[in-house]
Design a protein around this motif. Structure first.
Motif, PDB file in Angstrom:
ATOM      1  N   HIS A  59       0.848  -1.188   0.000  1.00 13.90           N
ATOM      2  CA  HIS A  59       0.000   0.000   0.000  1.00 13.90           C
ATOM      3  C   HIS A  59       0.888   1.246   0.000  1.00 13.90           C
ATOM      4  O   HIS A  59       2.077   1.166   0.288  1.00 13.90           O
ATOM      5  CB  HIS A  59      -0.915   0.005   1.228  1.00 13.90           C
ATOM      6  N   ALA A  60       0.298   2.380  -0.302  1.00 12.41           N
ATOM      7  CA  ALA A  60       1.037   3.635  -0.314  1.00 12.41           C
ATOM      8  C   ALA A  60       1.487   3.991   1.106  1.00 12.41           C
ATOM      9  O   ALA A  60       0.784   3.720   2.077  1.00 12.41           O
ATOM     10  CB  ALA A  60       0.177   4.748  -0.886  1.00 12.41           C
ATOM     11  N   MET A  61       2.674   4.557   1.188  1.00 10.83           N
ATOM     12  CA  MET A  61       3.197   5.008   2.480  1.00 10.83           C
ATOM     13  C   MET A  61       3.631   6.457   2.356  1.00 10.83           C
ATOM     14  O   MET A  61       3.939   6.930   1.267  1.00 10.83           O
ATOM     15  CB  MET A  61       4.392   4.156   2.906  1.00 10.83           C
ATOM     16  N   SER A  62       3.717   7.115   3.475  1.00 11.90           N
ATOM     17  CA  SER A  62       4.208   8.488   3.509  1.00 11.90           C
ATOM     18  C   SER A  62       5.684   8.501   3.146  1.00 11.90           C
ATOM     19  O   SER A  62       6.443   7.616   3.543  1.00 11.90           O
ATOM     20  CB  SER A  62       4.029   9.061   4.917  1.00 11.90           C
ATOM     21  N   ASP A  63       6.098   9.499   2.378  1.00 13.70           N
ATOM     22  CA  ASP A  63       7.518   9.652   2.071  1.00 13.70           C
ATOM     23  C   ASP A  63       8.138  10.708   2.980  1.00 13.70           C
ATOM     24  O   ASP A  63       9.228  11.169   2.751  1.00 13.70           O
ATOM     25  CB  ASP A  63       7.715  10.034   0.594  1.00 13.70           C
ATOM     26  N   HIS A  64       7.426  11.080   4.037  1.00 15.50           N
ATOM     27  CA  HIS A  64       7.960  12.028   5.010  1.00 15.50           C
ATOM     28  C   HIS A  64       9.055  11.321   5.801  1.00 15.50           C
ATOM     29  O   HIS A  64       8.813  10.319   6.454  1.00 15.50           O
ATOM     30  CB  HIS A  64       6.868  12.526   5.951  1.00 15.50           C
ATOM     31  N   ARG A  65      10.245  11.845   5.718  1.00 12.85           N
ATOM     32  CA  ARG A  65      11.371  11.232   6.424  1.00 12.85           C
ATOM     33  C   ARG A  65      11.828  12.172   7.527  1.00 12.85           C
ATOM     34  O   ARG A  65      12.295  13.271   7.251  1.00 12.85           O
ATOM     35  CB  ARG A  65      12.513  10.961   5.462  1.00 12.85           C
ATOM     36  N   PRO A  66      11.699  11.737   8.772  1.00 11.48           N
ATOM     37  CA  PRO A  66      12.149  12.610   9.854  1.00 11.48           C
ATOM     38  C   PRO A  66      13.653  12.811   9.773  1.00 11.48           C
ATOM     39  O   PRO A  66      14.385  11.959   9.263  1.00 11.48           O
ATOM     40  CB  PRO A  66      11.762  11.856  11.118  1.00 11.48           C
ATOM     41  N   LYS A  67      14.112  13.953  10.235  1.00 13.83           N
ATOM     42  CA  LYS A  67      15.548  14.213  10.255  1.00 13.83           C
ATOM     43  C   LYS A  67      16.226  13.220  11.184  1.00 13.83           C
ATOM     44  O   LYS A  67      15.686  12.868  12.238  1.00 13.83           O
ATOM     45  CB  LYS A  67      15.819  15.645  10.708  1.00 13.83           C
ATOM     46  N   LYS A  68      17.394  12.770  10.781  1.00 13.32           N
ATOM     47  CA  LYS A  68      18.135  11.804  11.582  1.00 13.32           C
ATOM     48  C   LYS A  68      18.612  12.462  12.878  1.00 13.32           C
ATOM     49  O   LYS A  68      18.864  13.658  12.912  1.00 13.32           O
ATOM     50  CB  LYS A  68      19.330  11.282  10.793  1.00 13.32           C
ATOM     51  N   TYR A  69      18.756  11.653  13.883  1.00 15.93           N
ATOM     52  CA  TYR A  69      19.283  12.074  15.172  1.00 15.93           C
ATOM     53  C   TYR A  69      18.391  13.092  15.878  1.00 15.93           C
ATOM     54  O   TYR A  69      18.854  13.851  16.722  1.00 15.93           O
ATOM     55  CB  TYR A  69      20.705  12.647  15.022  1.00 15.93           C
ATOM     56  N   THR A  70      17.087  13.138  15.557  1.00 21.43           N
ATOM     57  CA  THR A  70      16.208  14.124  16.179  1.00 21.43           C
ATOM     58  C   THR A  70      15.002  13.517  16.880  1.00 21.43           C
ATOM     59  O   THR A  70      14.227  14.245  17.479  1.00 21.43           O
ATOM     60  CB  THR A  70      15.688  15.136  15.133  1.00 21.43           C
ATOM     61  N   GLY A 108      39.508   2.552  14.661  1.00 18.24           N
ATOM     62  CA  GLY A 108      39.424   2.334  13.211  1.00 18.24           C
ATOM     63  C   GLY A 108      39.203   3.608  12.415  1.00 18.24           C
ATOM     64  O   GLY A 108      39.326   4.714  12.925  1.00 18.24           O
ATOM     65  N   ARG A 109      38.866   3.417  11.142  1.00 17.66           N
ATOM     66  CA  ARG A 109      38.571   4.504  10.205  1.00 17.66           C
ATOM     67  C   ARG A 109      37.164   4.304   9.676  1.00 17.66           C
ATOM     68  O   ARG A 109      36.690   3.179   9.600  1.00 17.66           O
ATOM     69  CB  ARG A 109      39.553   4.462   9.026  1.00 17.66           C
ATOM     70  N   ARG A 110      36.516   5.414   9.239  1.00 21.94           N
ATOM     71  CA  ARG A 110      35.151   5.290   8.775  1.00 21.94           C
ATOM     72  C   ARG A 110      34.792   6.391   7.791  1.00 21.94           C
ATOM     73  O   ARG A 110      35.477   7.394   7.678  1.00 21.94           O
ATOM     74  CB  ARG A 110      34.181   5.356   9.943  1.00 21.94           C
ATOM     75  N   PHE A 111      33.693   6.143   7.076  1.00 21.84           N
ATOM     76  CA  PHE A 111      33.007   7.167   6.302  1.00 21.84           C
ATOM     77  C   PHE A 111      31.532   6.798   6.279  1.00 21.84           C
ATOM     78  O   PHE A 111      31.138   5.683   6.629  1.00 21.84           O
ATOM     79  CB  PHE A 111      33.586   7.311   4.884  1.00 21.84           C
ATOM     80  N   TYR A 112      30.730   7.745   5.874  1.00 16.43           N
ATOM     81  CA  TYR A 112      29.286   7.544   5.763  1.00 16.43           C
ATOM     82  C   TYR A 112      28.861   7.840   4.329  1.00 16.43           C
ATOM     83  O   TYR A 112      29.552   8.559   3.601  1.00 16.43           O
ATOM     84  CB  TYR A 112      28.526   8.514   6.679  1.00 16.43           C
ATOM     85  N   PHE A 113      27.719   7.308   3.934  1.00 19.37           N
ATOM     86  CA  PHE A 113      27.096   7.716   2.676  1.00 19.37           C
ATOM     87  C   PHE A 113      25.602   7.464   2.762  1.00 19.37           C
ATOM     88  O   PHE A 113      25.147   6.586   3.493  1.00 19.37           O
ATOM     89  CB  PHE A 113      27.720   6.995   1.464  1.00 19.37           C
ATOM     90  N   ASP A 114      24.859   8.291   2.042  1.00 17.18           N
ATOM     91  CA  ASP A 114      23.410   8.099   1.945  1.00 17.18           C
ATOM     92  C   ASP A 114      23.157   7.203   0.754  1.00 17.18           C
ATOM     93  O   ASP A 114      23.415   7.578  -0.389  1.00 17.18           O
ATOM     94  CB  ASP A 114      22.703   9.444   1.776  1.00 17.18           C
ATOM     95  N   GLY A 115      22.658   6.011   1.017  1.00 16.22           N
ATOM     96  CA  GLY A 115      22.447   5.013  -0.021  1.00 16.22           C
ATOM     97  C   GLY A 115      21.040   5.026  -0.561  1.00 16.22           C
ATOM     98  O   GLY A 115      20.334   6.041  -0.492  1.00 16.22           O
ATOM     99  N   PRO A 116      20.607   3.906  -1.101  1.00 16.99           N
ATOM    100  CA  PRO A 116      19.262   3.816  -1.660  1.00 16.99           C
ATOM    101  C   PRO A 116      18.205   4.208  -0.617  1.00 16.99           C
ATOM    102  O   PRO A 116      18.359   3.901   0.565  1.00 16.99           O
ATOM    103  CB  PRO A 116      19.114   2.346  -2.029  1.00 16.99           C
ATOM    104  N   ASP A 117      17.194   4.889  -1.073  1.00 17.75           N
ATOM    105  CA  ASP A 117      16.034   5.207  -0.254  1.00 17.75           C
ATOM    106  C   ASP A 117      16.337   6.171   0.888  1.00 17.75           C
ATOM    107  O   ASP A 117      15.585   6.270   1.846  1.00 17.75           O
ATOM    108  CB  ASP A 117      15.382   3.928   0.299  1.00 17.75           C
ATOM    109  N   GLY A 118      17.489   6.873   0.823  1.00 19.70           N
ATOM    110  CA  GLY A 118      17.828   7.853   1.843  1.00 19.70           C
ATOM    111  C   GLY A 118      18.372   7.277   3.134  1.00 19.70           C
ATOM    112  O   GLY A 118      18.556   7.995   4.106  1.00 19.70           O
ATOM    113  N   VAL A 119      18.637   5.986   3.179  1.00 17.61           N
ATOM    114  CA  VAL A 119      19.192   5.357   4.376  1.00 17.61           C
ATOM    115  C   VAL A 119      20.689   5.651   4.419  1.00 17.61           C
ATOM    116  O   VAL A 119      21.401   5.475   3.436  1.00 17.61           O
ATOM    117  CB  VAL A 119      18.938   3.834   4.384  1.00 17.61           C
TER     118      VAL A 119
END
Length: 127
Positions: A59-70, A108-119
């Motif tokens: 079914h249809a879902m909201s595409d409203h994505r809350p801001k991360k860490y909030t 260690g070492r790290r990086f981040y990226f926004d992948g598919p679907d905004g995750v």
């Protein structure tokens, strides 16, 4: 008693498409896929020990994505370990995603990226 994380479950618009991207980026395999109650579809992609369950509702879902860490209980990011951080970053860039928030820290070492679907994904290497 030993406890380990087996999976996380996230809702995405197209479970098959997201599974394909994650499989290509991380060398993961589809462990299971199929229909779910309510005419949804799910794909479990990962390794023999753990996976991400990608759920596309029927079914249809909201595409409203809350801001991360909030907000409490929100998905901030998914953390993954790799043996070769530079090779992982090259694959992420080649797939068209932009790494950010690079950091070296103990242990260690790290990086981040926004992948598919905004995750957002955190990629870390302890090597």
């Amino acid at each position: 008693m030993t406890t380990r994380l087996e999976h996380i479950n996230i809702s995405v618009p197209d479970a098959r498409a997201t599974a394909e991207v994650l499989g290509t980026l991380f060398g993961w395999e589809t462990r299971w896929e199929g229909d779910t109650p309510g005419k949804g579809y799910s794909v479990h992609v990962g390794t023999g020990d753990s996976y991400i369950a990608l759920y596309s509702p029927g079914h249809a879902m909201s595409d409203h994505r809350p801001k991360k860490y909030t907000q409490y209980g929100g998905l901030n990011h998914i953390g993954l370990t790799v043996d070769d951080l530079d090779a992982a970053e090259a694959k992420v860039r080649a797939a068209g995603y932009m790494p950010h928030l690079h950091a070296d820290y103990e242990p260690g070492r790290r990086f981040y990226f926004d992948g598919p679907d905004g995750v957002e994904y955190e990629i870390v290497s302890y090597a």
